[in-house]
Design a protein around this motif. Structure first.
Motif, PDB file in Angstrom:
ATOM      1  N   PRO A  49      -4.034  10.663   1.094  1.00 15.54           N
ATOM      2  CA  PRO A  49      -5.223  11.132   1.811  1.00 15.54           C
ATOM      3  C   PRO A  49      -5.349  10.651   3.255  1.00 15.54           C
ATOM      4  CG  PRO A  49      -5.823   9.516   0.153  1.00 15.54           C
ATOM      5  CD  PRO A  49      -4.379   9.803  -0.031  1.00 15.54           C
ATOM      6  N   ASP A  50      -4.965   9.433   3.552  1.00 17.05           N
ATOM      7  CA  ASP A  50      -5.106   8.935   4.923  1.00 17.05           C
ATOM      8  C   ASP A  50      -4.115   9.629   5.859  1.00 17.05           C
ATOM      9  OD1 ASP A  50      -7.106   7.258   4.075  1.00 17.05           O
ATOM     10  OD2 ASP A  50      -5.806   5.504   3.915  1.00 17.05           O
ATOM     11  N   ALA A  51      -2.878   9.802   5.393  1.00 19.83           N
ATOM     12  CA  ALA A  51      -1.847  10.441   6.211  1.00 19.83           C
ATOM     13  C   ALA A  51      -1.916  11.962   6.129  1.00 19.83           C
ATOM     14  CB  ALA A  51      -0.465   9.972   5.754  1.00 19.83           C
ATOM     15  N   TYR A  59       7.370   8.735  -5.543  1.00 23.77           N
ATOM     16  CA  TYR A  59       7.234   8.147  -4.208  1.00 23.77           C
ATOM     17  C   TYR A  59       5.749   8.019  -3.887  1.00 23.77           C
ATOM     18  CZ  TYR A  59      12.191   8.930  -3.559  1.00 23.77           C
ATOM     19  OH  TYR A  59      13.545   8.889  -3.693  1.00 23.77           O
ATOM     20  N   ALA A  60       5.133   7.011  -4.448  1.00 21.12           N
ATOM     21  CA  ALA A  60       3.673   6.866  -4.373  1.00 21.12           C
ATOM     22  C   ALA A  60       3.182   6.092  -3.164  1.00 21.12           C
ATOM     23  CB  ALA A  60       3.168   6.203  -5.649  1.00 21.12           C
ATOM     24  N   HIS A  61       4.046   5.818  -2.213  1.00 26.08           N
ATOM     25  CA  HIS A  61       3.637   5.093  -1.005  1.00 26.08           C
ATOM     26  C   HIS A  61       4.152   5.827   0.218  1.00 26.08           C
ATOM     27  CE1 HIS A  61       2.386   1.758  -3.519  1.00 26.08           C
ATOM     28  NE2 HIS A  61       3.531   1.892  -4.161  1.00 26.08           N
ATOM     29  N   TYR A  62       3.299   5.937   1.211  1.00 22.81           N
ATOM     30  CA  TYR A  62       3.667   6.580   2.470  1.00 22.81           C
ATOM     31  C   TYR A  62       3.620   5.520   3.553  1.00 22.81           C
ATOM     32  CZ  TYR A  62       3.918  10.210   6.059  1.00 22.81           C
ATOM     33  OH  TYR A  62       4.320  11.001   7.097  1.00 22.81           O
ATOM     34  N   CYS A  63       4.777   5.173   4.109  1.00 20.71           N
ATOM     35  CA  CYS A  63       4.898   4.064   5.051  1.00 20.71           C
ATOM     36  C   CYS A  63       5.542   4.530   6.350  1.00 20.71           C
ATOM     37  CB  CYS A  63       5.746   2.951   4.458  1.00 20.71           C
ATOM     38  SG  CYS A  63       5.370   2.550   2.750  1.00 20.71           S
ATOM     39  N   ASP A  64       4.829   4.388   7.437  1.00 23.44           N
ATOM     40  CA  ASP A  64       5.346   4.724   8.773  1.00 23.44           C
ATOM     41  C   ASP A  64       6.043   6.086   8.818  1.00 23.44           C
ATOM     42  OD1 ASP A  64       4.360   2.410   9.865  1.00 23.44           O
ATOM     43  OD2 ASP A  64       6.228   1.290   9.633  1.00 23.44           O
ATOM     44  N   GLY A  65       5.448   7.091   8.206  1.00 25.65           N
ATOM     45  CA  GLY A  65       5.972   8.455   8.299  1.00 25.65           C
ATOM     46  C   GLY A  65       6.963   8.852   7.222  1.00 25.65           C
ATOM     47  N   CYS A  67       7.931   8.765   2.790  1.00 28.08           N
ATOM     48  CA  CYS A  67       7.525   8.489   1.408  1.00 28.08           C
ATOM     49  C   CYS A  67       8.463   7.437   0.823  1.00 28.08           C
ATOM     50  CB  CYS A  67       7.598   9.771   0.575  1.00 28.08           C
ATOM     51  SG  CYS A  67       6.475  11.060   1.141  1.00 28.08           S
ATOM     52  N   HIS A  68       7.901   6.453   0.112  1.00 29.67           N
ATOM     53  CA  HIS A  68       8.694   5.371  -0.477  1.00 29.67           C
ATOM     54  C   HIS A  68       8.386   5.263  -1.969  1.00 29.67           C
ATOM     55  CE1 HIS A  68      10.410   3.371   3.108  1.00 29.67           C
ATOM     56  NE2 HIS A  68       9.345   3.893   3.708  1.00 29.67           N
ATOM     57  N   SER A  69       9.426   4.895  -2.743  1.00 30.36           N
ATOM     58  CA  SER A  69       9.225   4.726  -4.186  1.00 30.36           C
ATOM     59  C   SER A  69       8.646   3.354  -4.503  1.00 30.36           C
ATOM     60  CB  SER A  69      10.534   4.928  -4.938  1.00 30.36           C
ATOM     61  OG  SER A  69      11.502   4.013  -4.486  1.00 30.36           O
ATOM     62  N   GLY A  70       8.979   2.359  -3.712  1.00 36.15           N
ATOM     63  CA  GLY A  70       8.451   1.010  -3.924  1.00 36.15           C
ATOM     64  C   GLY A  70       7.381   0.692  -2.903  1.00 36.15           C
ATOM     65  N   GLU A  71       7.029  -0.571  -2.837  1.00 37.66           N
ATOM     66  CA  GLU A  71       6.031  -1.003  -1.852  1.00 37.66           C
ATOM     67  C   GLU A  71       6.575  -0.777  -0.437  1.00 37.66           C
ATOM     68  OE1 GLU A  71       2.909  -2.207  -2.392  1.00 37.66           O
ATOM     69  OE2 GLU A  71       3.219  -1.743  -4.498  1.00 37.66           O
ATOM     70  N   CYS A  72       5.676  -0.719   0.521  1.00 45.41           N
ATOM     71  CA  CYS A  72       6.077  -0.545   1.909  1.00 45.41           C
ATOM     72  C   CYS A  72       6.827  -1.788   2.384  1.00 45.41           C
ATOM     73  CB  CYS A  72       4.848  -0.322   2.786  1.00 45.41           C
ATOM     74  SG  CYS A  72       4.023   1.248   2.500  1.00 45.41           S
ATOM     75  N   PRO A  73       7.864  -1.587   3.194  1.00 44.73           N
ATOM     76  CA  PRO A  73       8.614  -2.734   3.708  1.00 44.73           C
ATOM     77  C   PRO A  73       7.745  -3.615   4.605  1.00 44.73           C
ATOM     78  CG  PRO A  73       9.695  -0.641   4.290  1.00 44.73           C
ATOM     79  CD  PRO A  73       8.395  -0.325   3.655  1.00 44.73           C
ATOM     80  N   SER A  74       8.138  -4.864   4.745  1.00 40.95           N
ATOM     81  CA  SER A  74       7.387  -5.753   5.630  1.00 40.95           C
ATOM     82  C   SER A  74       7.501  -5.247   7.062  1.00 40.95           C
ATOM     83  CB  SER A  74       7.904  -7.188   5.531  1.00 40.95           C
ATOM     84  OG  SER A  74       9.238  -7.256   5.951  1.00 40.95           O
ATOM     85  N   GLY A  75       6.458  -5.409   7.814  1.00 46.85           N
ATOM     86  CA  GLY A  75       6.430  -4.925   9.187  1.00 46.85           C
ATOM     87  C   GLY A  75       5.948  -3.490   9.307  1.00 46.85           C
TER      88      GLY A  75
END
Length: 85
Positions: A49-51, A59-65, A67-75
Motif C-alpha cells: 500500500p505505501d509503494a 515476495y511480501a516485502h518491497y524494499c527500495d523499488g 520485491c523481496h522474499s525475506g526481510e529488507c536488507p540493512s541500509g
C-alpha cells in the motif's frame, strides 16, 4: 405566533437539506463498498500500500523499488510490507 415559528422552519429545513446533500455527495465509493482490488494479475497478488505496487507470491516485502522474499536488507531506505487484498 405563526410568523415566529415560520422564521425558524426555513433555516432548519435548509440546514437539514445541505447536511443530507453533503453526506451523500461527500462519500467516496471506496468508503461505501470497501477497498478496491489493486492487484488483478494472479501472478502478482500481493499489494504494497505505501509503494502502491503489486509483488509476486512469496515476495511480501518491497524494499527500495524491488520485491523481496525475506526481510529488507540493512541500509534499505524505503520499505513496505505487502499482503493479499
Amino acid at each position: 405566533m405563526k410568523s415566529k415559528i415560520s422564521k425558524f422552519i426555513f433555516p432548519i429545513v435548509m440546514a437539514l437539506s445541505l447536511l443530507t446533500f453533503s453526506i451523500i455527495v461527500g462519500c467516496d465509493k471506496e468508503d461505501i463498498t470497501g477497498p478496491t482490488k489493486n492487484c488483478t494479475d494472479a501472478t502478482y497478488p500481493l499489494w504494497c500500500p505505501d509503494a502502491k505496487v503489486c509483488c509476486p507470491r512469496g515476495y511480501a516485502h518491497y524494499c527500495d523499488g524491488n520485491c523481496h522474499s525475506g526481510e529488507c536488507p540493512s541500509g534499505t531506505v524505503s520499505m513496505d510490507d505487502c499482503s493479499a487484498e
